[in-house]
Design a protein around this motif. Sequence first.
Motif, mmCIF file in Angstrom:
data_model
loop_
_atom_site.group_PDB
_atom_site.id
_atom_site.type_symbol
_atom_site.label_atom_id
_atom_site.label_comp_id
_atom_site.label_asym_id
_atom_site.label_seq_id
_atom_site.Cartn_x
_atom_site.Cartn_y
_atom_site.Cartn_z
ATOM 1 N N ALA A 17 0.824 -1.209 0.000
ATOM 2 C CA ALA A 17 0.000 0.000 0.000
ATOM 3 C C ALA A 17 0.861 1.262 0.000
ATOM 4 O O ALA A 17 0.482 2.281 -0.568
ATOM 5 N N PHE A 18 2.026 1.188 0.602
ATOM 6 C CA PHE A 18 2.948 2.320 0.603
ATOM 7 C C PHE A 18 3.573 2.520 -0.778
ATOM 8 O O PHE A 18 3.685 3.643 -1.258
ATOM 9 N N LEU A 19 3.954 1.424 -1.437
ATOM 10 C CA LEU A 19 4.656 1.507 -2.710
ATOM 11 C C LEU A 19 3.729 1.635 -3.923
ATOM 12 O O LEU A 19 4.142 2.169 -4.955
ATOM 13 N N ALA A 20 2.512 1.131 -3.822
ATOM 14 C CA ALA A 20 1.555 1.203 -4.944
ATOM 15 C C ALA A 20 0.156 1.517 -4.409
ATOM 16 O O ALA A 20 -0.757 0.696 -4.480
ATOM 17 N N PRO A 21 -0.029 2.732 -3.880
ATOM 18 C CA PRO A 21 -1.305 3.069 -3.239
ATOM 19 C C PRO A 21 -2.509 3.121 -4.173
ATOM 20 O O PRO A 21 -3.641 3.053 -3.703
ATOM 21 N N ARG A 22 -2.275 3.214 -5.483
ATOM 22 C CA ARG A 22 -3.404 3.211 -6.422
ATOM 23 C C ARG A 22 -3.900 1.804 -6.705
ATOM 24 O O ARG A 22 -4.973 1.624 -7.289
ATOM 25 N N VAL A 23 -3.137 0.786 -6.279
ATOM 26 C CA VAL A 23 -3.522 -0.611 -6.517
ATOM 27 C C VAL A 23 -3.888 -1.318 -5.215
ATOM 28 O O VAL A 23 -4.848 -2.078 -5.162
ATOM 29 N N PHE A 24 -3.126 -1.058 -4.148
ATOM 30 C CA PHE A 24 -3.333 -1.719 -2.856
ATOM 31 C C PHE A 24 -3.826 -0.710 -1.823
ATOM 32 O O PHE A 24 -3.291 0.385 -1.726
ATOM 33 N N THR A 25 -4.832 -1.111 -1.044
ATOM 34 C CA THR A 25 -5.380 -0.248 -0.001
ATOM 35 C C THR A 25 -5.576 -1.064 1.267
ATOM 36 O O THR A 25 -6.122 -2.172 1.218
ATOM 37 N N MET A 26 -5.138 -0.502 2.380
ATOM 38 C CA MET A 26 -5.370 -1.150 3.669
ATOM 39 C C MET A 26 -6.662 -0.597 4.258
ATOM 40 O O MET A 26 -6.900 0.610 4.236
ATOM 41 N N HIS A 27 -7.473 -1.481 4.782
ATOM 42 C CA HIS A 27 -8.693 -1.110 5.485
ATOM 43 C C HIS A 27 -8.509 -1.577 6.921
ATOM 44 O O HIS A 27 -8.474 -2.776 7.186
ATOM 45 N N GLY A 28 -8.351 -0.643 7.825
ATOM 46 C CA GLY A 28 -7.994 -0.989 9.187
ATOM 47 C C GLY A 28 -6.522 -1.360 9.234
ATOM 48 O O GLY A 28 -5.728 -0.916 8.401
ATOM 49 N N ALA A 31 -6.732 -5.591 6.955
ATOM 50 C CA ALA A 31 -7.535 -5.966 5.796
ATOM 51 C C ALA A 31 -7.028 -5.256 4.544
ATOM 52 O O ALA A 31 -7.005 -4.035 4.478
ATOM 53 N N LEU A 32 -6.634 -6.037 3.549
ATOM 54 C CA LEU A 32 -6.097 -5.508 2.307
ATOM 55 C C LEU A 32 -7.107 -5.681 1.184
ATOM 56 O O LEU A 32 -7.712 -6.739 1.046
ATOM 57 N N SER A 33 -7.278 -4.645 0.380
ATOM 58 C CA SER A 33 -8.016 -4.781 -0.875
ATOM 59 C C SER A 33 -7.079 -4.333 -1.989
ATOM 60 O O SER A 33 -6.155 -3.557 -1.764
ATOM 61 N N TYR A 34 -7.323 -4.859 -3.180
ATOM 62 C CA TYR A 34 -6.435 -4.553 -4.303
ATOM 63 C C TYR A 34 -7.177 -4.717 -5.612
ATOM 64 O O TYR A 34 -8.212 -5.364 -5.677
ATOM 65 N N ALA A 35 -6.618 -4.120 -6.662
ATOM 66 C CA ALA A 35 -7.159 -4.239 -8.006
ATOM 67 C C ALA A 35 -6.397 -5.345 -8.726
ATOM 68 O O ALA A 35 -5.194 -5.212 -8.952
#
Length: 69
Positions: A17-28, A31-35
């Motif tokens: 999420a730090f290196l590719a925030p447009r693809v990976f997002t942390m929720h809490g 919990a990871l979501s990604y494209a």
Amino acid sequence: MNIVVDLNRCQGYAQCAFLAPRVFTMHGEEALSYAPAVPEDQQEHVLRAAAACPVQAILVGEEAGADAG
């Protein structure tokens, strides 16, 4: 480029999420979501994120395609 994240292996370190925030997002905190389909302008960021993952939970390209099917 396609990616798959092994969410059982992911420990929520958030390097992706730090290196590719447009693809990976942390929720809490964990919990990871990604494209799964990576935009062309984000491919280099995703490759760096996959390399930086401490538990190697991110599969990129053909590896991701093999696991997705």
